[in-house]
Design a protein around this motif. Structure first.
Motif, PDB file in Angstrom:
ATOM      1  N   ILE A  19     -53.636  -6.117 -20.486  1.00 44.78           N
ATOM      2  CA  ILE A  19     -53.542  -4.827 -21.148  1.00 44.78           C
ATOM      3  C   ILE A  19     -52.680  -3.822 -20.239  1.00 44.78           C
ATOM      4  O   ILE A  19     -51.890  -3.208 -20.561  1.00 44.78           O
ATOM      5  N   VAL A  20     -53.292  -3.695 -19.037  1.00 37.59           N
ATOM      6  CA  VAL A  20     -52.629  -2.795 -18.038  1.00 37.59           C
ATOM      7  C   VAL A  20     -51.450  -3.272 -17.731  1.00 37.59           C
ATOM      8  O   VAL A  20     -50.283  -2.227 -17.579  1.00 37.59           O
ATOM      9  N   ASN A  30     -45.256   5.830 -10.778  1.00 35.05           N
ATOM     10  CA  ASN A  30     -45.346   6.880  -9.832  1.00 35.05           C
ATOM     11  C   ASN A  30     -46.529   7.760  -9.805  1.00 35.05           C
ATOM     12  O   ASN A  30     -47.005   7.841 -11.027  1.00 35.05           O
ATOM     13  N   ARG A  31     -46.512   8.736  -8.999  1.00 32.48           N
ATOM     14  CA  ARG A  31     -47.565   9.542  -8.944  1.00 32.48           C
ATOM     15  C   ARG A  31     -47.908  10.411 -10.202  1.00 32.48           C
ATOM     16  O   ARG A  31     -48.836  10.614 -10.584  1.00 32.48           O
ATOM     17  N   ILE A  37     -50.790   7.201 -17.535  1.00 28.88           N
ATOM     18  CA  ILE A  37     -51.022   5.483 -17.489  1.00 28.88           C
ATOM     19  C   ILE A  37     -52.656   5.373 -17.686  1.00 28.88           C
ATOM     20  O   ILE A  37     -53.061   4.597 -18.610  1.00 28.88           O
ATOM     21  N   LEU A  38     -53.545   6.135 -17.100  1.00 29.64           N
ATOM     22  CA  LEU A  38     -54.923   6.050 -17.242  1.00 29.64           C
ATOM     23  C   LEU A  38     -55.312   6.392 -18.467  1.00 29.64           C
ATOM     24  O   LEU A  38     -56.241   5.663 -19.117  1.00 29.64           O
ATOM     25  N   GLN A  39     -54.692   7.256 -19.100  1.00 29.50           N
ATOM     26  CA  GLN A  39     -55.151   7.794 -20.418  1.00 29.50           C
ATOM     27  C   GLN A  39     -55.074   6.656 -21.665  1.00 29.50           C
ATOM     28  O   GLN A  39     -55.589   6.427 -22.320  1.00 29.50           O
ATOM     29  N   GLN A  40     -53.675   6.200 -21.275  1.00 26.12           N
ATOM     30  CA  GLN A  40     -53.154   4.856 -22.189  1.00 26.12           C
ATOM     31  C   GLN A  40     -54.279   3.831 -22.116  1.00 26.12           C
ATOM     32  O   GLN A  40     -54.499   2.905 -23.009  1.00 26.12           O
ATOM     33  N   ALA A  58     -51.827  -0.873  -7.199  1.00 25.54           N
ATOM     34  CA  ALA A  58     -50.854  -1.968  -6.700  1.00 25.54           C
ATOM     35  C   ALA A  58     -49.394  -1.666  -6.929  1.00 25.54           C
ATOM     36  O   ALA A  58     -48.485  -1.732  -6.145  1.00 25.54           O
ATOM     37  N   ALA A  59     -49.511  -1.527  -8.368  1.00 28.40           N
ATOM     38  CA  ALA A  59     -48.072  -1.155  -8.818  1.00 28.40           C
ATOM     39  C   ALA A  59     -47.366   0.208  -8.430  1.00 28.40           C
ATOM     40  O   ALA A  59     -46.094   0.345  -8.310  1.00 28.40           O
ATOM     41  N   SER A  60     -48.101   1.148  -8.014  1.00 30.29           N
ATOM     42  CA  SER A  60     -47.496   2.627  -7.862  1.00 30.29           C
ATOM     43  C   SER A  60     -47.536   2.830  -6.203  1.00 30.29           C
ATOM     44  O   SER A  60     -46.908   3.887  -5.655  1.00 30.29           O
ATOM     45  N   GLY A  61     -48.370   1.735  -5.355  1.00 32.38           N
ATOM     46  CA  GLY A  61     -48.295   2.133  -4.168  1.00 32.38           C
ATOM     47  C   GLY A  61     -49.267   3.244  -3.665  1.00 32.38           C
ATOM     48  O   GLY A  61     -49.169   3.472  -2.496  1.00 32.38           O
TER      49      GLY A  61
END
Lengths: 192, 216
Positions: A19-20, A30-31, A37-40, A58-61
């Motif tokens: 899902i993520v 990105n930041r 993203i967290l909300q979704q 991991a995806a955003s660094g």
């Protein structure tokens, strides 16, 4: 002091990561996009499990602890899955003055969890809300969609009994059956 | 950075590299300004400890020296009634949730709070505020050092070195308000986390929150 995340059942982790992964496809990781993203993720899963935050990190660094920092900073984010029965204790001014804290303490003691947490069987989750709009009934507790007024510690026991009783009456297992984890833990608890 | 500017601090004329911050220009010239969260290499200062207030001529209110760029002709006073009030309040707020048992503290005599108290004649006890001790178990999981949150002043220096020098990203600020704390992801112990126990954060800690198990 710190609340411990609930263990995940087998298969749950994979489902979360899928899902993520799907949500991350629609966003530049990105930041600036971390909160949307967290909300979704929370909209899909109902809460923010650890593996989800790690995958976004991991995806955003961005260090995973910063995702955890965001999730613990904002009240809108949950770190525990919603329980089968959701207990919302009102902490609006009227309810607070009328003993809302006592009601919350009673739930915490009875359920052996803290506010914002979910019981290991995922039957109950406990949260505080700010005013549900019926201050004349203070202190107010909303269990699922049912509003309970003038909640005393004795009534807290009654509420929990009714939730448990309705389970039994419907012939369901005593533990939450909405997740494999709930089932497994319930079985484990019965054995021990 | 050969370009120099001339400024005046407490009546003394000082030459400093252009583009630098006032706090470091003062400290380099032996003029003390209290500070806890400042890191010289940090591009955007945290300015979170609220201890380095100074009066700058032309500014209506005291400014934080760690964020004030040095400029030609800047006239600075490190002490004034307003500055002393701000620093005293910020200092007492920091003390209000800091476990004040200096004799038992590994940072005794090397503590940033003790230094500020000495330099500014402030008391290392609460006079106006109620103590609000933080209840937290000491994380002793790392081999060489421990983390006692009840002494943490939330300066963020450990987090900065963890990110910018050690390049690890094991620790960060979490939660909000009085619950604000430095933790790892999901509050794991340091040993469980991605921390590589390099110990740089221990050197960065201005108080006795992070400390080596064996005195160095």
């Amino acid at each position: 002091m710190f609340s411990v995340p609930l263990p995940l059942a087998s298969g749950e982790r994979e489902e979360i990561l899928k899902i993520v992964g799907d949500i991350l496809k629609n966003h530049a990781a990105n930041r600036e996009n971390l909160i949307p993203i967290l909300q979704q993720v929370q909209a899909k899963l109902g809460y923010l499990p650890g593996p989800a935050m790690e995958k976004i990190a991991a995806a955003s660094g961005v260090p995973a602890v910063d995702l955890y920092g965001l999730a613990t900073f904002y009240n809108q984010f949950r770190l525990h899955p919603p329980g089968k029965h959701r207990v919302n204790v009102c902490m609006g001014t009227a309810c607070y003055m009328a003993g809302g804290r006592i009601a919350l303490d009673s739930f915490e003691r009875r359920l052996k969890i803290k506010e914002g947490e979910t019981t290991p069987d995922r039957n109950f989750s406990l949260e505080r809300v700010a005013c549900v709009g019926c201050c004349t009934m203070a202190p107010v507790v909303v269990v699922d969609d049912k509003v309970e007024g003038r909640v005393t510690p004795t009534r807290v026991d009654g509420i929990l009994l009714e939730c448990g009783a309705s389970n039994g009456a419907a012939g369901e297992a005593p533990a939450a059956e909405n997740t494999p984890a709930g089932r497994e833990q319930a079985e484990g608890a019965q054995r021990s | 950075m050969s370009e120099k500017v001339t400024l005046t601090i407490d009546g003394r004329e000082i030459r400093a590299a252009a583009g630098g911050k006032l706090l470091w220009a003062a400290l380099d010239n032996g003029i003390y300004i209290p500070n806890l969260c400042a890191v010289r290499e940090r591009v955007r200062p945290a300015a979170s400890c609220r201890l380095c207030f100074v009066e700058v001529e032309g500014s209506a209110a005291p400014v934080t020296a760690c964020t004030q760029p040095v400029k030609d002709g800047l006239v600075v006073r490190t002490r004034s009634e307003r500055v002393d009030r701000l620093v005293r309040s910020a200092f007492e707020l920091l003390l209000s949730d800091h476990r004040l048992q200096c004799r038992e503290c590994p940072a005794n005599r090397s503590c940033g709070l003790q230094k500020i108290a000495r330099e500014r004649g402030l008391k290392l006890r609460l006079t106006r505020l109620k103590p609000l001790p933080k209840e937290a178990a000491i994380d002793e999981s790392a081999a060489a050092f421990s983390f006692d949150r009840s002494r943490c002043v939330l300066c963020g220096r450990c987090i900065w070195v963890d990110r910018e020098v050690a390049k690890v990203g094991a620790i960060g600020f979490t939660r909000r308000g009085l619950e604000r704390t430095v933790t790892t992801f999901e509050d794991e112990t340091l040993a469980e986390s991605i921390c590589n126990e390099c110990g740089l954060c221990v050197h960065a800690c201005p108080v006795g929150a992070l400390y080596f198990k064996q005195p160095e």
